[in-house]
Write a protein that holds these residues in place. Structure first.
Motif, PDB file in Angstrom:
ATOM      1  N   PRO A  13      27.267  73.764 111.088  1.00  0.00           N
ATOM      2  CA  PRO A  13      28.630  73.568 111.577  1.00  0.00           C
ATOM      3  C   PRO A  13      28.843  72.226 112.277  1.00  0.00           C
ATOM      4  O   PRO A  13      29.992  71.823 112.516  1.00  0.00           O
ATOM      5  N   LEU A  14      27.749  71.517 112.599  1.00  0.00           N
ATOM      6  CA  LEU A  14      27.854  70.281 113.381  1.00  0.00           C
ATOM      7  C   LEU A  14      27.980  69.025 112.530  1.00  0.00           C
ATOM      8  O   LEU A  14      28.216  67.949 113.057  1.00  0.00           O
ATOM      9  N   TYR A  15      27.820  69.159 111.205  1.00  0.00           N
ATOM     10  CA  TYR A  15      27.844  67.980 110.341  1.00  0.00           C
ATOM     11  C   TYR A  15      28.900  68.124 109.249  1.00  0.00           C
ATOM     12  O   TYR A  15      29.110  69.221 108.717  1.00  0.00           O
ATOM     13  N   PRO A  16      29.551  67.005 108.869  1.00  0.00           N
ATOM     14  CA  PRO A  16      30.508  67.059 107.758  1.00  0.00           C
ATOM     15  C   PRO A  16      29.797  67.467 106.471  1.00  0.00           C
ATOM     16  O   PRO A  16      28.594  67.237 106.286  1.00  0.00           O
ATOM     17  N   ILE A  17      30.551  68.062 105.561  1.00  0.00           N
ATOM     18  CA  ILE A  17      29.937  68.574 104.332  1.00  0.00           C
ATOM     19  C   ILE A  17      29.338  67.441 103.497  1.00  0.00           C
ATOM     20  O   ILE A  17      28.322  67.637 102.827  1.00  0.00           O
ATOM     21  N   GLY A  18      29.953  66.250 103.530  1.00  0.00           N
ATOM     22  CA  GLY A  18      29.437  65.131 102.755  1.00  0.00           C
ATOM     23  C   GLY A  18      28.027  64.766 103.159  1.00  0.00           C
ATOM     24  O   GLY A  18      27.163  64.506 102.308  1.00  0.00           O
ATOM     25  N   ARG A  19      27.778  64.747 104.450  1.00  0.00           N
ATOM     26  CA  ARG A  19      26.425  64.424 104.938  1.00  0.00           C
ATOM     27  C   ARG A  19      25.421  65.491 104.499  1.00  0.00           C
ATOM     28  O   ARG A  19      24.281  65.181 104.140  1.00  0.00           O
ATOM     29  N   GLN A  20      25.860  66.752 104.504  1.00  0.00           N
ATOM     30  CA  GLN A  20      24.955  67.838 104.141  1.00  0.00           C
ATOM     31  C   GLN A  20      24.628  67.827 102.647  1.00  0.00           C
ATOM     32  O   GLN A  20      23.497  68.102 102.255  1.00  0.00           O
ATOM     33  N   ILE A  21      25.609  67.490 101.814  1.00  0.00           N
ATOM     34  CA  ILE A  21      25.352  67.390 100.373  1.00  0.00           C
ATOM     35  C   ILE A  21      24.435  66.201 100.083  1.00  0.00           C
ATOM     36  O   ILE A  21      23.602  66.238  99.173  1.00  0.00           O
ATOM     37  N   GLU A  41      22.029  65.141 101.884  1.00  0.00           N
ATOM     38  CA  GLU A  41      20.667  65.348 102.384  1.00  0.00           C
ATOM     39  C   GLU A  41      19.640  65.501 101.260  1.00  0.00           C
ATOM     40  O   GLU A  41      18.625  64.784 101.245  1.00  0.00           O
ATOM     41  N   PRO A  42      19.841  66.445 100.303  1.00  0.00           N
ATOM     42  CA  PRO A  42      18.822  66.557  99.233  1.00  0.00           C
ATOM     43  C   PRO A  42      18.766  65.333  98.320  1.00  0.00           C
ATOM     44  O   PRO A  42      17.714  65.034  97.741  1.00  0.00           O
ATOM     45  N   ILE A  43      19.880  64.610  98.196  1.00  0.00           N
ATOM     46  CA  ILE A  43      19.875  63.380  97.381  1.00  0.00           C
ATOM     47  C   ILE A  43      18.989  62.325  98.028  1.00  0.00           C
ATOM     48  O   ILE A  43      18.136  61.711  97.373  1.00  0.00           O
ATOM     49  N   VAL A  44      19.170  62.125  99.324  1.00  0.00           N
ATOM     50  CA  VAL A  44      18.381  61.137 100.058  1.00  0.00           C
ATOM     51  C   VAL A  44      16.905  61.535 100.073  1.00  0.00           C
ATOM     52  O   VAL A  44      16.005  60.701  99.892  1.00  0.00           O
ATOM     53  N   HIS A  45      16.661  62.842 100.266  1.00  0.00           N
ATOM     54  CA  HIS A  45      15.274  63.308 100.355  1.00  0.00           C
ATOM     55  C   HIS A  45      14.513  63.092  99.042  1.00  0.00           C
ATOM     56  O   HIS A  45      13.360  62.640  99.049  1.00  0.00           O
ATOM     57  N   HIS A  46      15.160  63.405  97.930  1.00  0.00           N
ATOM     58  CA  HIS A  46      14.453  63.376  96.647  1.00  0.00           C
ATOM     59  C   HIS A  46      14.590  62.043  95.905  1.00  0.00           C
ATOM     60  O   HIS A  46      13.735  61.715  95.083  1.00  0.00           O
ATOM     61  N   ARG A  47      15.665  61.308  96.188  1.00  0.00           N
ATOM     62  CA  ARG A  47      15.885  60.068  95.430  1.00  0.00           C
ATOM     63  C   ARG A  47      15.742  58.814  96.290  1.00  0.00           C
ATOM     64  O   ARG A  47      15.770  57.695  95.768  1.00  0.00           O
ATOM     65  N   GLY A  48      15.666  59.016  97.603  1.00  0.00           N
ATOM     66  CA  GLY A  48      15.571  57.866  98.491  1.00  0.00           C
ATOM     67  C   GLY A  48      16.934  57.267  98.779  1.00  0.00           C
ATOM     68  O   GLY A  48      17.971  57.780  98.370  1.00  0.00           O
ATOM     69  N   GLY A  49      16.941  56.157  99.494  1.00  0.00           N
ATOM     70  CA  GLY A  49      18.192  55.511  99.863  1.00  0.00           C
ATOM     71  C   GLY A  49      18.746  56.064 101.159  1.00  0.00           C
ATOM     72  O   GLY A  49      18.089  56.827 101.876  1.00  0.00           O
ATOM     73  N   THR A  50      19.998  55.695 101.464  1.00  0.00           N
ATOM     74  CA  THR A  50      20.653  56.115 102.703  1.00  0.00           C
ATOM     75  C   THR A  50      21.779  57.086 102.393  1.00  0.00           C
ATOM     76  O   THR A  50      22.210  57.227 101.245  1.00  0.00           O
ATOM     77  N   HIS A  51      22.285  57.736 103.445  1.00  0.00           N
ATOM     78  CA  HIS A  51      23.422  58.642 103.276  1.00  0.00           C
ATOM     79  C   HIS A  51      24.653  57.869 102.789  1.00  0.00           C
ATOM     80  O   HIS A  51      25.451  58.394 101.997  1.00  0.00           O
ATOM     81  N   LYS A  52      24.780  56.641 103.278  1.00  0.00           N
ATOM     82  CA  LYS A  52      25.914  55.824 102.855  1.00  0.00           C
ATOM     83  C   LYS A  52      25.843  55.528 101.360  1.00  0.00           C
ATOM     84  O   LYS A  52      26.852  55.583 100.649  1.00  0.00           O
ATOM     85  N   GLU A  53      24.638  55.239 100.876  1.00  0.00           N
ATOM     86  CA  GLU A  53      24.460  54.953  99.451  1.00  0.00           C
ATOM     87  C   GLU A  53      24.677  56.197  98.591  1.00  0.00           C
ATOM     88  O   GLU A  53      25.100  56.106  97.435  1.00  0.00           O
ATOM     89  N   ALA A  54      24.398  57.384  99.172  1.00  0.00           N
ATOM     90  CA  ALA A  54      24.551  58.632  98.422  1.00  0.00           C
ATOM     91  C   ALA A  54      26.001  59.100  98.370  1.00  0.00           C
ATOM     92  O   ALA A  54      26.327  60.026  97.629  1.00  0.00           O
ATOM     93  N   ARG A  55      26.887  58.454  99.131  1.00  0.00           N
ATOM     94  CA  ARG A  55      28.269  58.922  99.261  1.00  0.00           C
ATOM     95  C   ARG A  55      28.986  58.968  97.902  1.00  0.00           C
ATOM     96  O   ARG A  55      29.752  59.900  97.633  1.00  0.00           O
ATOM     97  N   LYS A  56      28.732  57.976  97.053  1.00  0.00           N
ATOM     98  CA  LYS A  56      29.381  57.948  95.735  1.00  0.00           C
ATOM     99  C   LYS A  56      29.005  59.178  94.926  1.00  0.00           C
ATOM    100  O   LYS A  56      29.849  59.817  94.290  1.00  0.00           O
ATOM    101  N   ARG A  57      27.710  59.528  94.954  1.00  0.00           N
ATOM    102  CA  ARG A  57      27.238  60.709  94.231  1.00  0.00           C
ATOM    103  C   ARG A  57      27.850  61.981  94.819  1.00  0.00           C
ATOM    104  O   ARG A  57      28.226  62.902  94.092  1.00  0.00           O
TER     105      ARG A  57
END
Length: 532
Positions: A107-115, A117-133
């Motif tokens: 409940p403390l994080y926006p849904i975009g950041r939570q989605i 998370e697995p992209i950054v963990h498995h593919r690398g990069g930053t949350h900002k870079e994952a935003r497009k995906r």
């Protein structure tokens, strides 16, 4: 023997839990395969081990749980795999979505950041870079205005939208296998249909296998290609969906199939007296007014609704979440502040306050959806069901109250010795029987049942429906039955009220509503309920 297209082979899988009362064997050495691109349904009642099977191979068991045996994903053993290696597979190749996304989303994080998370963990990069995906995924799962919603918090989304977010998160890395654990049980029928249609289209797009864990056989019939039936931690039967539904070999499977709601309630006799009436019922809520949100405003939950309940009648009230069903029920019982004209029998209760309503409360009872939440964990069952007697029949002795408790428990099909135990010691179906006993012990004339079966397995639903019918016939009870499960409403009600946005869209005899609905909204509800 696994076929060539098997991507998950489970052999001799066991799941055990250490408890203060000894070891519980939740899964007892089962074998099953998941094939590439297929939809496999695992069905069975609560406690059958269907969820624990998948939680075990995913390494998601509670601390007191252990998994043994074998579960190989494309030849790689998952059981006993080191957490770091397991993390490379789950969330990427094998993912899981759950029944209630509100408990799975932070409940403390926006849904975009939570989605992301697995992209950054498995593919690398930053949350900002994952935003497009993330934006692509939100659009893919049908979230409106994804550019704005990406920064929303879970509580700002509807139940259906939160489930779409969970699906987006599970699909972030285009998995081979998506495990969907009761993904639609908590949703309205129209939203259920949308989510299932979405999963089917995404499955085609990505070629992934779906393992659907559910107790809703209507969904299984239309959605799965193969079915595994589980009971008490064992596989009872498995085969193609057509074989399971048309040619079941196990008695347990036949029982599950026969447990679908059936039968029809007859209408009360012509001229049966009106026992409860609400005319022009209107309920307004004040919302807003937070620190940064400006002034408060009114939201109309129920808008000028009229309902007349006759002796021996069951009125089913249906509609999507937010339609005003439950609010109307509470207004009729004078439990929420509302406008309108109200009668209970010959008594005008329009201007009755809480004190004047108290003597009538024993005649007008309410049974909730979640008995576990409405039963005090600190009281024994006997104390729970006799609590109302302390208020409404204070002259009764302790012996007389105990005698009434024994009679009430017998009437709802429970062992009278159960009165000395606590609610947590009972199954969901048993707890619902306790909640019904608590209402019936006061010998009411009207009972409002608010989603009393939606959290129960189909077989247990059938038992509760039969019990409610029996009690109604025995005591000439009048029911208002609130539910989004139209198959249950059809079996329980002789009159149906369809609500949307606080208003009545359509109403009439059950047969007329289900066989010849006039309004598009009613047609959509029925179509979604009986074509899933």
């Amino acid at each position: 023997m696994a076929s060539e297209d098997t991507i998950l082979a489970i052999r001799g899988l066991k799941v055990d839990f250490e408890t203060p009362d000894g070891q519980v064997n939740a899964v007892k050495g089962i074998d099953l395969d998941v094939r590439a691109g297929e939809t496999l349904a695992i069905v069975g009642e609560s406690g059958s081990g269907k969820s624990q099977t998948m939680m075990g191979l995913m390494g998601l068991l509670a601390k007191n749980g252990t998994a043994s045996g074998s579960a190989k994903y494309r030849g790689k053993e998952l059981v006993g795999l080191a957490p770091k290696e397991l993390n490379d597979i789950r969330g990427a190749k094998v993912t899981m979505i759950f029944q209630e996304p509100m408990t799975s989303l932070d409940p403390l994080y926006p849904i975009g950041r939570q989605i992301a998370e697995p992209i950054v963990h498995h593919r690398g990069g930053t949350h900002k870079e994952a935003r497009k995906r993330v934006l692509e995924l939100l659009e893919l799962v049908g979230i409106p205005d994804p550019g704005r919603r990406i920064d929303s918090y879970p509580h700002e989304l509807s139940g259906g939208q939160r489930q779409r977010v969970m699906i987006a998160m599970a699909l972030a890395n285009e998995p081979d296998i998506l495990i969907a654990d009761e993904p639609t049980t908590a949703l309205d029928v129209t939203i259920q249909a949308q989510i299932l249609s979405l999963l089917a289209s995404l499955q085609q797009r990505f070629g992934m296998a779906i393992v659907l864990i559910t107790h809703d056989l209507g969904i299984v019939r239309h959605f799965a290609e193969r079915v595994v039936v589980m009971r008490r931690g064992e596989v009872v039967e498995q085969g193609t969906t057509a074989d399971i539904f048309e040619r079941p070999t196990a008695d347990y499977t036949r029982m599950l199939l026969a447990a679908e709601p059936h039968g029809r309630k007859s209408s009360p006799e012509d001229g049966a007296p009106i026992i409860l009436e609400g005319r022009d019922v209107t309920v307004d809520f004040e919302i807003g007014g937070g620190l940064f949100s400006g002034g408060r405003r009114l939201f109309r939950g129920v808008d000028g609704v009229t309902v007349k309940l006759r002796e021996g009648q069951t009125i089913g009230i249906v509609g999507e979440s937010g339609s005003g069903k439950s609010t109307l029920g509470r207004a009729l019982l004078r439990l929420v502040k509302s406008a309108g004209h109200y009668r209970f029998g010959a008594i005008d209760i329009s201007n009755y306050d809480r004190k004047r309503m108290r003597p009538l409360r024993k005649e007008m009872q309410l049974v909730f959806q979640d008995p576990y939440g409405s039963l005090s964990p600190r009281q024994t069952v006997g104390e729970v069901i006799t609590e109302g007697l302390l208020v409404h029949e204070p002259g009764l002795s302790k012996v007389d109250r105990d005698r009434r408790a024994i009679a009430a428990l017998k009437e709802v099909g429970l062992d009278p010795d159960a009165r000395n135990r606590y609610p947590h010691e009972f199954s969901g179906g048993q707890r619902q029987r306790i909640a019904i006993a608590r209402a019936m012990i006061l010998k009411p004339q009207v009972v409002i049942l608010d989603e009393p079966t939606s959290a129960l397995d189909r077989s247990v639903q059938g038992q509760v429906i039969d019990l409610l019918r029996l009690l109604q016939d025995s005591h000439k009870l009048s029911y208002i039955f609130i539910s989004h499960d139209l198959s249950v409403v059809k079996a329980m009600s002789d009159y149906v009220v369809v609500m949307k946005d606080g208003r009545i869209v359509e109403q009439g005899d059950t047969d007329a509503i289900f066989q010849k609905p006039r309004e598009d909204y009613t047609k959509a509800l029925i179509g979604a309920a009986f074509t899933i």
